[in-house]
Write a protein that holds these residues in place. Structure first.
Motif, PDB file in Angstrom:
ATOM      1  N   SER A 115       0.852  -1.185   0.000  1.00  0.00           N
ATOM      2  CA  SER A 115       0.000   0.000   0.000  1.00  0.00           C
ATOM      3  C   SER A 115       0.884   1.229   0.000  1.00  0.00           C
ATOM      4  N   TYR A 118      -0.395   3.567   2.997  1.00  0.00           N
ATOM      5  CA  TYR A 118      -0.244   3.199   4.404  1.00  0.00           C
ATOM      6  C   TYR A 118       1.013   2.381   4.720  1.00  0.00           C
ATOM      7  N   LYS A 131      -6.198  -3.243   6.852  1.00  0.00           N
ATOM      8  CA  LYS A 131      -7.665  -3.265   6.960  1.00  0.00           C
ATOM      9  C   LYS A 131      -8.140  -2.269   8.009  1.00  0.00           C
ATOM     10  N   ARG A 134      -7.787   1.313   6.722  1.00  0.00           N
ATOM     11  CA  ARG A 134      -8.816   1.598   5.713  1.00  0.00           C
ATOM     12  C   ARG A 134     -10.183   1.824   6.367  1.00  0.00           C
ATOM     13  N   LYS A 138     -12.300   5.300   6.259  1.00  0.00           N
ATOM     14  CA  LYS A 138     -13.678   5.287   5.776  1.00  0.00           C
ATOM     15  C   LYS A 138     -14.599   5.989   6.791  1.00  0.00           C
TER      16      LYS A 138
END
Length: 143
Positions: A115, A118, A131, A134, A138
């Motif tokens: 990524s 990140y 995860k 993210r 969000k």
């Protein structure tokens, strides 16, 4: 470098004469080679096949063992065995095999992803951490 698409939209790649299931997996191999060159790790093994559940016979039927092929296994400077699977996405089968691995083996199994947003300076990040980041991002967008 040769590329062929797979069912998860990843491209099979060949690096240094070795075939990898994805371009990202091949990139991680090059990253490990660099760490090995720096003396930070040693003894890189590709696609180590582990038995998660032994095969057996029941009522005259033979059941094959359940296996898990880990993308990379190596030894760190403290002689700990480290196992890593490179993930682009998780699957139900992958999650189940990960759980079975954790039950049977004491050595850690890490899932890593790439990524740019990140990851570390090379883009690598623990898959569970990615995860989490993210999800947090969000939530911030929704709030």
């Amino acid at each position: 470098m040769i590329s062929i698409k797979s069912k998860y939209n990843s491209k099979k790649t060949e690096i240094k004469g070795i075939k990898f299931d994805s371009k990202t997996e091949g990139e991680f191999y090059l990253y490990l080679c660099e760490l090995e060159k720096q003396g930070l790790i040693k003894d890189i093994i590709l696609q180590e096949k582990l038995i998660l559940q032994e095969g057996f016979k029941k009522d005259g039927k033979t059941f094959r063992p359940i296996t898990y092929s880990v993308d990379f296994t190596f030894t760190d400077r403290e002689n700990n065995i480290i196992r890593i699977d490179v993930k682009g996405m998780e699957t139900q089968q992958g999650n189940l095999k990960r759980k079975m691995y954790e039950y049977k083996y004491k050595e850690p199994l890490y899932w890593v992803a790439k990524s740019k947003k990140y990851g570390n300076e090379y883009g690598w990040i623990d898959y569970d951490e990615l995860k989490k980041k993210r999800r947090e991002a969000k939530k911030e967008v929704v709030a």
